[in-house]
Design a protein around this motif. Structure first.
Motif, PDB file in Angstrom:
ATOM      1  N   VAL A  45     -15.958  37.766  46.860  1.00  0.00           N
ATOM      2  CA  VAL A  45     -15.077  38.306  45.831  1.00  0.00           C
ATOM      3  C   VAL A  45     -13.641  38.314  46.327  1.00  0.00           C
ATOM      4  O   VAL A  45     -12.691  38.029  45.586  1.00  0.00           O
ATOM      5  N   ARG A  46     -13.491  38.609  47.594  1.00  0.00           N
ATOM      6  CA  ARG A  46     -12.154  38.682  48.198  1.00  0.00           C
ATOM      7  C   ARG A  46     -11.592  37.299  48.500  1.00  0.00           C
ATOM      8  O   ARG A  46     -10.434  37.010  48.199  1.00  0.00           O
ATOM      9  N   TYR A  47     -12.427  36.423  49.113  1.00  0.00           N
ATOM     10  CA  TYR A  47     -11.929  35.115  49.542  1.00  0.00           C
ATOM     11  C   TYR A  47     -12.113  34.018  48.489  1.00  0.00           C
ATOM     12  O   TYR A  47     -11.518  32.939  48.617  1.00  0.00           O
ATOM     13  N   GLU A  48     -12.954  34.277  47.504  1.00  0.00           N
ATOM     14  CA  GLU A  48     -13.242  33.322  46.444  1.00  0.00           C
ATOM     15  C   GLU A  48     -13.697  31.979  47.025  1.00  0.00           C
ATOM     16  O   GLU A  48     -14.602  31.940  47.850  1.00  0.00           O
ATOM     17  N   GLU A  49     -13.040  30.886  46.633  1.00  0.00           N
ATOM     18  CA  GLU A  49     -13.483  29.561  47.074  1.00  0.00           C
ATOM     19  C   GLU A  49     -13.177  29.277  48.538  1.00  0.00           C
ATOM     20  O   GLU A  49     -13.629  28.274  49.086  1.00  0.00           O
TER      21      GLU A  49
END
Length: 364
Positions: free
Chosen positions: A226-230
């Motif tokens: 959720v924090r770093y995404e891709e």
């Protein structure tokens, strides 16, 4: 039979056998005399009394804890004193009972004294050596128990810690999701609560099944995604037999957290993290590969917040498994780090796996 009962049995039987043996030899040489029988009974009682008094002294003053040279001196002095008492009591009596047989005996006193000292030395040495060995055995046992208690306390502290920075970051990420994606936020809160619950329960359990640890790791990685995404790509591959293996709680999550913090987060474009578990030579092998270099990691493997690091992981494995468990961190490629953990079997996990596989769908 209790030690006290054994002691008194040996005392009575030993002194009775010794005195009666000497009386039988005397009777065979000079004929039986009733007074010698009474004298023998008196010697049995006197011998038991004196040696029991010695036992009380050695226990009261804890002689077995003394240095060897001091103990030897006290044992030698005790033999001389007790031998002198036995001689002082027996010689006057025997002069009356066995007067004719003692008239022509040279060095009567020294003969009596040396004989009683020899008999008492055998008893005192036997008891003192036993007591000395027993005392040292108990002392070593207490040291082992104390060391075990200390290591267990250390293990509880080490396995119950959770990086507070992760919790803070996860809450911030969830806060951002509340308005953008309420369903995802709700799911993330559930995942965070699972991680926090496992962290709180960690100090109550020495080990947990690997499948439980993998679920915690998956929840953790989903929150980090959720924090770093891709920027974060991950995979978890677990050999079916390995999921019932017993592992230290929160250990795997610690290593995964370390891989993201010191690997993936340091790379501008992000990176990958891979967890692979296999069974090799009847041991569990866990490999956590991630983007990064070992040089970017603190030498002790500690996080910036002072949480559990790689050094503590090695300590936890040592506390639980001793030399049978191993942990190492290697640079597999130019930009790939691998943390490898080898854990011996600690439970009937493989048997449980076999039992579950044997159950048919109808039985389930």
């Amino acid at each position: 039979m209790s030690k006290t009962r054994i002691y008194w049995t040996l005392q009575i039987a030993g002194w009775t056998a010794l005195i009666m043996y000497e009386n039988i030899l005397y009777s065979l040489s000079y004929g039986f005399e009733e007074d010698t029988l009474y004298s023998g009974i008196a010697n049995i009682l006197l011998g038991i009394t004196l040696t029991h008094s010695y036992r009380l002294v050695i226990r009261r003053w804890n002689w077995s804890a003394l240095p060897m040279h001091k103990l030897v001196f006290r044992v030698g002095l005790s033999v001389l004193v007790l031998g002198l008492i036995m001689t002082a009591v027996n010689l006057p009596l025997d002069r009356e009972i066995l007067a004719e047989n003692l008239v022509n005996q040279p060095f009567v006193f020294w003969g009596y004294f040396s004989t009683w000292c020899k008999n008492l030395l055998a008893w005192i040495l036997s008891y003192t050596v036993y007591h000395y060995v027993e005392q040292n055995r108990l002392a070593e046992l207490e040291k082992i128990m104390l060391k075990t208690s200390m290591r267990e306390a250390e293990a509880k502290v080490l396995r119950s810690q959770l990086n507070p920075h992760f919790t803070f970051n996860a809450l911030n990420s969830i806060r951002a999701l509340v308005s953008e994606n309420p369903a995802k936020a709700q799911h993330s809160i559930t995942q965070l609560s699972n991680i926090l619950r496992n962290s709180l329960l960690a100090d109550r359990r020495k080990t947990v099944e690997l499948r439980e640890e993998l679920k915690t790791v998956e929840d953790y990685l989903e929150l980090e995604k959720v924090r770093y995404e891709e920027r974060l790509q991950y995979s978890i591959q677990a050999e079916p037999q390995s999921v019932f293996w017993q592992v230290p709680p929160m250990m795997l999550q610690t290593l995964v957290e370390n891989g993201i913090k010191h690997g993936v987060s340091k790379v501008m474009g992000g990176g990958f993290l891979e967890v692979v578990t296999t069974i090799e030579n009847n041991t569990l092998v866990i490999k956590i590969r991630n983007t990064g270099t070992i040089g970017a990691i603190d030498p002790l493997g500690n996080t910036d917040s002072g949480g559990v690091g790689l050094q503590n992981t090695a300590e936890r494995l040592s506390i639980l498994y001793g030399k049978d468990a191993r942990f190492r961190l290697v640079q597999e490629a130019e930009n790939k780090v691998c943390a490898e953990v080898i854990i011996p079997m600690l439970s009937d996990g493989l048997q449980r796996y076999s039992d579950e596989k044997a159950v048919t769908p109808q039985e389930q």
